[in-house]
Write an enzyme that holds these catalytic residues in place. Structure first.
Site, PDB file in Angstrom:
ATOM      1  CG  ASP A  97      56.591 -55.836  -8.768  1.00 50.02           C
ATOM      2  OD1 ASP A  97      55.721 -57.042  -9.617  1.00 50.02           O
ATOM      3  OD2 ASP A  97      56.235 -54.293  -9.977  1.00 50.02           O
ATOM      4  CD  GLU A 123      55.091 -55.900 -15.021  1.00 51.83           C
ATOM      5  OE1 GLU A 123      55.802 -55.175 -16.552  1.00 51.83           O
ATOM      6  OE2 GLU A 123      54.484 -55.454 -14.740  1.00 51.83           O
TER       7      GLU A 123
END
Length: 395
Positions: free
Chosen positions: A82, A140
């Site tokens: 991400d 994350e």
């Protein structure tokens, strides 16, 4: 076993341009936490090109298995995918095409490195016993953390994982070097949201009001004694308040003050105890001054523990691959990482990949609009990760 190092290094060099191209594609097309649909599709197609059978997990996560010769354990390698809600300031050909979203924490590097390592490992699977589980993780950067969701969905099982390795960019080290630290390395993280309520009114008539700004100021200052006097000096702790909104005016006392902060530590027992101290202090101090304080604590990631014996093996293997001069010891770091969930569930090692150029370029910190890397790091990351996995499998 050491005879494999030149072979791995040759393959890493051979595929380096492709790895850079993958990283640049990912950097140009970032996606926020738990929205990594296109990233996951790209990773899936890259793995299928290797003849692997990737599967979706935790919605936008991807997992695949490289099976070597039968009879060995299973090692897991992790990369997060991400990006962050940051407007990129770099003027580069691979600049983000998604305005306001940027790979400012190097997750594009992590994903490209793991894809490169997968390519190497898949080519060498006749050289090792056991399996390597490739974990491409979503989310994350946002609670509850994609690692926790993947674990709940059984990513460390079927086959059961003996240990987990992960790497993260580190602009404080030049490309070609890595950093390691055994034991407690990164902090837990909790988000704090406080609302202090009083009675607003004219600033010239404080006796007619109940000033929540004054109460909030006392809470912010007094809360620091939880770290300085309640905590053991042997336990690193950080309490920081980064947002305070008292929406009054020069002559207006507001009805309430809103505060946001973070609490971090490297001890789970003290973490729970500190939450209790903080709640009693905020509520009690506000009450003693005639106000009300509501505290919400959003529990975040646990602290990250690098299993000492595994980390010692990783350090020794990295020295074999890179040379002892290119493997350095890290200090503890009070930032947080949801790789910590893996470290709480299995023996784990989370190490840092140098990304700065020797001349000082690419030194911007992660989570900044100017973060970028010396792409020579992509000649190091994939091969090293492949070597560490093979070395662990062989014992």
């Amino acid at each position: 076993m050491l005879a494999l190092i030149p072979q791995i290094q040759r393959l890493a060099a051979q595929y380096a341009a492709d790895t850079v191209a993958v990283r640049r594609h990912l950097h140009a097309h970032p996606e926020l936490s738990f929205e990594e649909t296109n990233t996951a599709a790209f990773v899936t197609e890259e793995l299928k090109k290797l003849g692997l059978q990737p599967q979706a997990i935790a919605n936008t996560g991807v997992v695949a298995l490289i099976e070597g010769q039968p009879g060995g354990p299973t090692i897991a390698l992790r990369a997060d995918m991400d990006a962050l809600p940051i407007l990129e300031a770099n003027d580069v050909p691979y600049k983000s095409t998604n305005p306001g979203v940027m790979h400012a924490c190097g997750h594009d590097v992590h994903t490209a490195s793991l894809l490169g390592a997968a390519r190497i490992l898949n080519e060498l699977k006749g050289e090792f016993k056991g399996s390597i589980k490739l974990m491409f993780q979503p989310g994350e950067e946002r609670l509850p953390g994609g690692a926790s969701l993947m674990i709940k969905e059984g990513i460390l099982e079927n086959p059961a994982v003996s240990n987990v390795l992960g790497q993260h960019v580190f602009p404080h080290l030049p490309a070609g070097k890595i950093g390691v630290r055994a034991g407690r390395y990164m902090a837990s993280t909790d988000e704090l949201y406080l609302t202090v309520r009083g009675k607003g009114g004219h600033g010239a008539m404080p006796e007619m009001n109940l000033d929540p700004v004054l109460v909030a100021a006392h809470i912010i200052v007094a809360a620091q004694q939880i770290v300085s006097r309640r905590s053991s000096p042997k336990i690193p702790s950080v309490l920081s308040f980064g947002k305070v909104i008292a929406n009054g005016a020069t002559n207006v006392i507001p009805n309430e003050v809103y505060i946001e902060g973070t609490f971090r530590t490297l001890n789970e027992e003290w973490r729970d105890e500190a939450h209790q101290h903080l709640r009693r202090l905020c509520e009690g101090l506000a009450d003693s001054m005639g106000a009300v304080c509501e505290l919400e604590i959003r529990r975040g990631y646990p602290y990250l523990e690098n299993e000492p014996q595994l980390t010692a093996r990783v350090k020794a293997a990295a020295q074999e691959y890179l040379g002892p001069e290119n493997v350095v010891e890290l200090d503890q770091w009070m930032a947080a990482e949801d790789f910590a969930y893996f470290s709480q569930a299995a023996p784990a090692c989370f190490y840092r990949l140098g990304t700065r150029h020797e001349d000082g370029r690419f030194a911007s910190s992660v989570h900044t609009p100017t973060f970028d890397i010396d792409e020579q790091a992509l000649a190091t990351g994939p091969g090293l990760m492949a070597w560490l996995a093979i070395k662990e499998l062989q014992g």
